[in-house]
Design a protein around this motif. Structure first.
Motif, PDB file in Angstrom:
ATOM      1  N   GLN A  56       0.818  -1.212   0.000  1.00 16.15           N
ATOM      2  CA  GLN A  56       0.000   0.000   0.000  1.00 16.15           C
ATOM      3  C   GLN A  56       0.859   1.272   0.000  1.00 16.15           C
ATOM      4  N   TYR A  57       1.900   1.254   0.816  1.00 19.11           N
ATOM      5  CA  TYR A  57       2.760   2.442   0.918  1.00 19.11           C
ATOM      6  C   TYR A  57       3.932   2.399  -0.056  1.00 19.11           C
ATOM      7  N   ASN A  58       4.052   1.252  -0.743  1.00 15.91           N
ATOM      8  CA  ASN A  58       5.105   1.092  -1.734  1.00 15.91           C
ATOM      9  C   ASN A  58       6.500   1.305  -1.138  1.00 15.91           C
ATOM     10  N   CYS A  59       6.679   0.781   0.064  1.00 16.23           N
ATOM     11  CA  CYS A  59       8.015   0.876   0.676  1.00 16.23           C
ATOM     12  C   CYS A  59       8.143  -0.210   1.751  1.00 16.23           C
ATOM     13  N   HIS A  60       9.369  -0.411   2.180  1.00 19.95           N
ATOM     14  CA  HIS A  60       9.593  -1.379   3.245  1.00 19.95           C
ATOM     15  C   HIS A  60       9.216  -0.761   4.581  1.00 19.95           C
ATOM     16  N   VAL A  61       8.630  -1.562   5.464  1.00 16.66           N
ATOM     17  CA  VAL A  61       8.386  -1.052   6.812  1.00 16.66           C
ATOM     18  C   VAL A  61       9.677  -1.221   7.613  1.00 16.66           C
ATOM     19  N   LEU A  62       9.770  -0.457   8.668  1.00 11.00           N
ATOM     20  CA  LEU A  62      10.963  -0.508   9.500  1.00 11.00           C
ATOM     21  C   LEU A  62      10.890  -1.709  10.450  1.00 11.00           C
ATOM     22  N   ASP A  63      12.004  -2.402  10.610  1.00 13.18           N
ATOM     23  CA  ASP A  63      12.071  -3.433  11.650  1.00 13.18           C
ATOM     24  C   ASP A  63      12.589  -2.725  12.905  1.00 13.18           C
ATOM     25  N   GLU A  64      11.649  -2.364  13.788  1.00 13.66           N
ATOM     26  CA  GLU A  64      12.005  -1.522  14.938  1.00 13.66           C
ATOM     27  C   GLU A  64      13.054  -2.164  15.845  1.00 13.66           C
TER      28      GLU A  64
END
Ligand code: ADP
Length: 183
Positions: A56-64
């Motif tokens: 949806q955001y066309n990017c990788h999410v951060l692995d906190e």
């Protein structure tokens, strides 16, 4: 493990919606104070700290967890003197920061900045809404003691300069307070 009471130099968090000027301000503050600047998005890219890909955001999410592990040694050091920029603040341990700056910007200006960055309409709308609701300011006030949270307008180059001065002043005040305590 350092705390605000033991740290020699303050750690500074610069937060706010994407496009409010965090990385520009963070770099200037770090240069002025001779502090190290951790631009989280860059740190994540350069050290493979991404989690899954978000369609949806066309990017990788951060692995906190990966990010926190990666920076914890520097953030917990007794020396302090770290400037961190991220569009979120409740993921970090409260003890890490002595000054929290929350940048704010009008929706018109923010829209133009994000459009210039090539963001999709969807992503622009999400970020502009985040700014309208003041989400980051609320998150900062919930996550840190209110006296260290400073809201700053970041719409013009003059305000950028004022914000640099204000944070440099806060950093010096922190240092003076601590030197007095040690005497
Ligand atoms: N106070 C300001 N006055 C003028 N332009 C600004 C200001 N703050 C940010 N900008 C501009 O907006 C854009 C986004 O800034 P940036 O520092 O990358 O934001 P962020 O790190 O919050 O995403 C850049 O082109 C920057 O020059």
């Amino acid at each position: 493990m350092a705390t605000p009471e033991t740290r020699r130099k303050p750690n500074i968090l610069i937060t706010g919606s994407p496009g409010t000027g965090k990385s520009t301000l963070g770099q200037q503050v770090a240069d002025r104070l001779g502090f190290e600047f951790i631009e989280v998005s860059k740190e994540v890219r350069e050290n493979n700290l991404q989690g899954e890909f978000d369609e949806q955001y066309n990017c990788h999410v951060l692995d906190e967890d990966k990010l926190l592990d990666h920076i914890s040694e520097r953030m917990d050091s007794e020396n302090g003197g770290m400037v961190v920029d991220y569009h979120g603040c409740d993921l970090f341990p409260e003890r890490w920061f002595d000054v929290v700056a929350v940048l704010r910007c009008s929706t018109e200006k923010l829209y133009d900045r994000l459009q210039a960055r090539g963001y999709t309409e969807f992503k622009i709308k999400e970020n502009v809404e985040c700014e309208i609701f003041g989400s980051l300011l609320e998150e900062a006030k919930e996550s840190y003691s209110e006296e260290i949270v400073h809201e700053m307008q970041s719409e013009t180059p003059e305000q950028m300069e004022e914000n640099v001065e204000k944070i440099v002043e806060l950093a010096r005040a922190f240092k003076n307070e601590h030197t007095e305590m040690e005497q």
